[in-house]
Each structure stands twice: as C-alpha cells, then as structure tokens.
Design a protein around this motif. Structure first.
Motif, mmCIF file in Angstrom:
data_model
loop_
_atom_site.group_PDB
_atom_site.id
_atom_site.type_symbol
_atom_site.label_atom_id
_atom_site.label_comp_id
_atom_site.label_asym_id
_atom_site.label_seq_id
_atom_site.Cartn_x
_atom_site.Cartn_y
_atom_site.Cartn_z
ATOM 1 N N UNK A 393 0.790 -1.223 0.000
ATOM 2 C CA UNK A 393 0.000 0.000 0.000
ATOM 3 C C UNK A 393 0.824 1.275 0.000
ATOM 4 N N UNK A 394 0.149 2.374 0.333
ATOM 5 C CA UNK A 394 0.782 3.689 0.299
ATOM 6 C C UNK A 394 0.490 4.473 1.560
ATOM 7 N N UNK A 395 0.367 5.808 1.392
ATOM 8 C CA UNK A 395 0.076 6.670 2.533
ATOM 9 C C UNK A 395 1.294 7.177 3.268
ATOM 10 N N UNK A 396 2.499 6.997 2.709
ATOM 11 C CA UNK A 396 3.724 7.395 3.391
ATOM 12 C C UNK A 396 3.956 8.901 3.275
ATOM 13 N N UNK A 397 4.449 9.497 4.351
ATOM 14 C CA UNK A 397 4.784 10.919 4.326
ATOM 15 C C UNK A 397 6.143 11.105 3.670
ATOM 16 N N UNK A 398 6.373 12.295 3.153
ATOM 17 C CA UNK A 398 7.647 12.613 2.504
ATOM 18 C C UNK A 398 8.675 13.029 3.550
ATOM 19 N N UNK A 399 9.802 12.340 3.660
ATOM 20 C CA UNK A 399 10.791 12.655 4.698
ATOM 21 C C UNK A 399 11.708 13.805 4.310
ATOM 22 N N UNK A 400 11.109 14.970 4.020
ATOM 23 C CA UNK A 400 11.895 16.109 3.575
ATOM 24 C C UNK A 400 12.411 16.953 4.731
ATOM 25 N N UNK A 401 12.058 16.569 5.955
ATOM 26 C CA UNK A 401 12.492 17.292 7.151
ATOM 27 C C UNK A 401 12.512 16.295 8.309
ATOM 28 N N UNK A 402 13.185 16.633 9.416
ATOM 29 C CA UNK A 402 13.344 15.659 10.504
ATOM 30 C C UNK A 402 12.051 15.067 11.031
ATOM 31 N N UNK A 403 11.003 15.879 11.213
ATOM 32 C CA UNK A 403 9.752 15.352 11.747
ATOM 33 C C UNK A 403 9.128 14.295 10.856
ATOM 34 N N UNK A 404 8.841 14.609 9.578
ATOM 35 C CA UNK A 404 8.303 13.589 8.671
ATOM 36 C C UNK A 404 9.264 12.419 8.476
#
Length: 583
Positions: A393-404
């Motif tokens: 599946x999907x639904x993953x956040x983009x890890x463009x910053x420490x929190x995500x």
C-alpha cells in the motif's frame, strides 16, 4: 459471458457461511453494522509497539548528502544552467496568528531570500514550522553525512532534466526555489499574474534514494493519482519505479504515452467498470486488485487471463485518512472470495492492503502483513500456485524534514520487521514486494506560486477617512483548484509572501506592519476562501503567496469551475544541486 450476479453471490455466500449460518434478517443487520463500524478490522493504537526512531537522523543525513551534479552543464557555465523552461500545460477555519517570513524582492535573482526578512503574522496553519523548514546553511557543528551509492539511472535522469529544460539551482531550500521563480517572472513579465507550479525534479530523485535505503525489499509503484505531472512520471520511470494506476487515463499516460512496460504497472482500483478492465487488457496490464465477488465476475467476463490481486482491509485507527470503509476484504471474507475466483477459473497472483494515509499506529503493518501471509496460505491451499506479489500500500509521508523523516523511518522499520517475520527473504526469494507511494514522492517536489490579482479595502461606515477594517486579497488559485486539499485531504497549507520582481521594491518597514486580511480564491463562489482571518502586510497586485510542499493531492484534484484554468497551471522546472539544509 453472461454474469449471473445473483447466482454467483449466493454460491459464494454458501461457501463462506457453512460454519456460521445466519438468518436473512440477522445477516442483513450484521452486514450493515460492519459496513459502518470503524472498529471492524481496525488495529487500535494500544496494540502498536512503541518504536523508537533511532535512525531518523541517519536517514535525513543520507538524503542531505545526495546531490545531483550535471558535469556537462557545469563545464558550460551558469548561462546554460539558467536557460529555464516555461510552459502552459494542454473558508479555511480561523486560527491564531504566528510569524511568517516575507521574501524581499531582489534585483539579483540568484541571491535568494534575505535572512533578515521582516516577519508578519499569518494564520497558524500558514507559517513555515521551524522544525520542518530551514533555508539557511547547515550548523557548523553538523557531522558530515555518509555518501549514498550512485544512482544506476543517473544518465537517464540527466536526459529527463534536459528534456524539461530544468534550470539548475543551488539547493531545494524554499529561498533558492523562490529565487528561481523571481528570475523567471522577470524574464516573462506577461505571465506574472498566472498561477505557477515550480517542480524540483532532483528532489524526486532524493526521495527515491531515501526509499531504497529504508525499504530495500520494496519496489515503489508511484500512485499516479497523487500528481500525474508528466515530468514527475518521467523522473520516476528513469529511476526504475513502477506505477499504480486507477483509471484508463492514468493507464494511458503511463503505458501508451510513456511506453512503460505493462509488467511495471498495477491497476490498483478494486472497483472498476467493465470498460476499464477491457482497456487494461488492450494495453497488456495484467495485474489488478479485487475485493468483491462482483469485481471477479467483471474480470472473468472482460479479462479472464488477468492476474488478480486480493485487497485486504486492515486500518490504522489513528490514520489521517482511512480507506477501509470503502475498500478491502475482511479476513472472514477471504475464503469465499478465493473460492469464487477458483470457480470462475481466474488467476489469483497476490495480495495487497492499504492501512491508511498518515499512519500513527505503526504496529498496524505487523497485523496487515500477518493477514497477508494468512491469505497467501489460504490461496495455496485452494490450488493458487502463482502467488508472487505482495503490495503493502501507500500513505507514506515525505521525509523532507526531521519530523516527517521520523514518521517514515518508523513505518519502514515496522514493514521491514513484519516482512522478515512473515515473508523471510530466504524462504521467499522470488516474492515481489511493491508499495504505492504518492505523497512521498510528489509533496516536497512542488512549490505553488499564487499571485494576488485583485484587492479590496473594506471600510466601516463612520470610521475615520482612510481607516481600513480589513483587506481582501484575491489570488489565482482557490478551493476549486489546488486548495481542494483543505477540504478533501485535511491539509493546512503554509505560505510565504514573495514581493513581485516586476514591481518597484516596497519601502523600508512596509513588511513589518500587519493588517487584518482575508485571502479569497478566484471563483464566484463565496465559499471559495483560502484564509478568512489572517494578518498580512500591505500587498499589491502582482505580489505572490508561495506554498512549499504543494505537490501532493493539490492540482490533481482541481476542476475548472467557472471556466478557470485550475487544472493546467503554468510550470517552471528546476533541478536542485543539493537538498534543503536541515535544522
């Protein structure tokens, strides 16, 4: 083939109900309860293991070290890199005020946003969070990040960047993207009042590198529905990604237009029209999902040689967007569906699930993979010997910053652990494991630039001359366009003010004074309000609101209401040589 829905449904019900007979009235009541009860097949947060994301910082470091270097462009000098490409393609609730940076206009377009920019109050949902965004240099004490391995498709990437005329910029930081936008508007002043999307194609490659590092067994199949921008698809194709399509238009864009091999595509819509299934057959896209008997009957009629993928339901109770109310078979429904597929002579080749978007309960992956293994075993027991696909599946956040990044690493760790527990690589060497990320790749790759094109100073009867009660600003995008994400995706867009490079600079201190304001979309609908109560500096026609991280479920969900061109904004393509610095 004549589809006798009544007879087939009755046969499957008998197969599934031999052990637990219910009266028709009780069965109807039970089905109604399960169709509306969110607790059914939902993994409660209390059941999730507490994962400590000790590797999130490492992942951010890995991403930060990946740079796109075009040696040929560097040897030819900056002039070639600045060629640029511009093309026209074929109310939020009240919130307390916080601070947002105002980008000062600059005659030197490459200088970026001044670090001494003034601050002005805007809605809380419209400010860059310090922990998620950073546009300055990395702290001197930051340790050097380990190098990522070179990408095997680097040559293909360079070709894609060139074909879209992507101008080279220093980094993916909002300041450098804004500088490229200002430079472009100065070159093309005739379109300075049009909505513009700036796509950073190199950022997509960084997301892919981080994915491979975090989920080495899982091949990403990009969810085209998230943002079907052809340039994004071209980058992902060059990187070897597959594609998750949900309609004829998406299949056509990927297979017919781009020439992607049908084996790299999954038709992951569990409820398709017969014409959609026939279209997939015409293109040779074999694998498609199902979760109902009705779907199996349609597949048997239109594409009997298709590879059917059983979609399971397993929701995270705390997910931002839950999909189980609409899609996915309950565990007790699996035997009946497999029996129906067997009776119809269909091929069942795999299992899929989707735990929801914006997962907070990472233990849900362990339960979902456990259910998938149970479905594999049940299929094998019924004589399905082509089970070779698992779709997580999907639904993953983009890890463009420490929190995500911490959230993504937690999801990846949970998936890796569950795969090793239920599908160990040594025992399943030929199992293909895929995923359907959309937001993960698209979100941080796009910046939306919405110019102010109309202004009203609302006065109060009897007030002193020149006194303004509220300033109304109309921008070129709204709730019928990219900001549909406020209504349908529970997004809270953030922005910076960018002064128009086509206008004279504002006076000293002009940006420091905030005024009560509202921001409206361009349609004639009074509900088309992006921000109904915010504090902004005095804006002019041509000044812009700039929204970073605007690539996911924004323009893809737009419609051209009022005949306004929301679906086809203008575009600027860039390729950042390094990522945005992280705090």
């Amino acid at each position: 083939m004549q589809m006798d829905l009544t007879a087939a449904a009755a046969a499957a019900r008998r197969a599934a109900d031999d052990d637990t007979p219910l009266s028709p009235a009780k069965r109807a009541a039970e089905l109604k309860r399960r169709s509306t009860d969110r607790s059914e097949s939902v993994v409660p947060p209390s059941s999730a293991p507490k994962l400590h994301c000790t590797f999130s910082a490492k992942l951010v470091d890995l991403m930060s070290n990946f740079s796109v270097v075009d040696a040929e462009a560097e040897s030819e000098g900056a002039a070639a890199a600045e060629a640029g490409f511009y093309a026209a393609s074929a109310g939020a609730p009240e919130a307390p005020a916080v601070a947002v940076a105002v980008a000062a206009a600059s005659d030197d377009a490459s200088s970026g946003v001044s670090e001494s920019a003034a601050l002005c109050p805007v809605p809380e949902g419209a400010a860059f969070a310090a922990e998620d965004e950073a546009s300055g240099p990395a702290p001197p004490s930051a340790a050097p990040a380990p190098a990522l391995p070179p990408l095997p498709a680097a040559a293909g990437l360079a070709s894609v960047f060139e074909s879209y005329g992507a101008r080279s910029i220093a980094s993916a930081a909002p300041a450098d993207v804004a500088a490229a936008v200002r430079a472009h508007l100065k070159e093309h002043p005739a379109v300075c009042l049009d909505t513009l999307y700036a796509y950073d194609l190199a950022q997509v490659a960084r997301m892919h590198a981080a994915w491979i590092a975090a989920l080495p067994r899982v091949t990403p199949y990009y969810a085209v529905k998230c943002n079907p921008e052809p340039a994004l698809l071209a980058v992902l194709e060059a990187l070897g990604c597959g594609f998750d399509c949900a309609s004829q238009v998406e299949l056509s864009a990927v297979v017919a237009r781009m020439g992607v091999a049908p084996g790299r595509v999954i038709f992951a819509n569990p409820s398709k029209r017969p014409a959609d299934i026939a279209f997939a057959r015409k293109l040779g896209v074999e694998r498609t999902t199902f979760d109902t008997e009705c779907e199996l009957l349609k597949i048997a009629a239109a594409y009997p040689s298709a590879g059917c993928v059983l979609r399971l339901r397993c929701d995270d109770a705390g997910a931002q967007v839950q999909l189980g109310l609409k899609y996915g078979a309950e565990p007790h429904e699996v035997p009946g569906l497999l029996a129906a597929a067997k009776r119809l002579g269909l091929r069942v080749v795999g299992v899929s699930f989707h735990v929801g978007s914006g997962v907070r309960n990472y233990g849900v992956y362990a339960e979902a993979v456990r259910r998938a293994r149970a479905a594999f075993d049940a299929a094998a027991a019924m004589g399905f010997h082509e089970m070779a696909l698992l779709d997580v599946g999907g639904g993953f956040v983009a890890p463009h910053a420490p929190g995500p990044a911490a959230a993504f690493v937690a999801s990846a760790a949970a998936i890796n652990s569950a795969l090793e527990a239920h599908f160990p690589e040594a025992e399943w060497p030929h199992l293909q494991i895929i995923s359907e990320p959309g937001r993960y790749f698209a979100e941080s790759a796009a910046t939306l630039v919405a110019p102010v094109y109309s202004i009203r100073h609302r006065t109060v009867e009897g007030a002193a001359a020149g006194e303004v009660a509220r300033r109304d600003y109309w921008i070129t995008d709204g709730l019928y366009g990219s900001f549909n994400c406020i209504l349908y995706d529970d997004q809270h867009p953030t922005f910076r003010v960018m002064r128009s490079p086509c206008l004279p600079p504002v006076g000293r201190g002009a940006d420091a004074q905030a005024h009560a304001s509202a921001v409206w979309g361009p349609t004639c609908d009074s509900a088309d309000c992006v921000y109904n109560d915010c504090a902004l500096p005095e804006l002019r026609v041509g000044d812009c609101l700039v929204f970073s991280n605007a690539g996911a479920y924004t323009v893809a969900g737009a419609c051209d209401f009022n005949g306004l061109p929301f679906c086809n904004p203008r575009k600027l393509f860039v390729a950042s040589r390094s990522p945005a610095p992280t705090a």
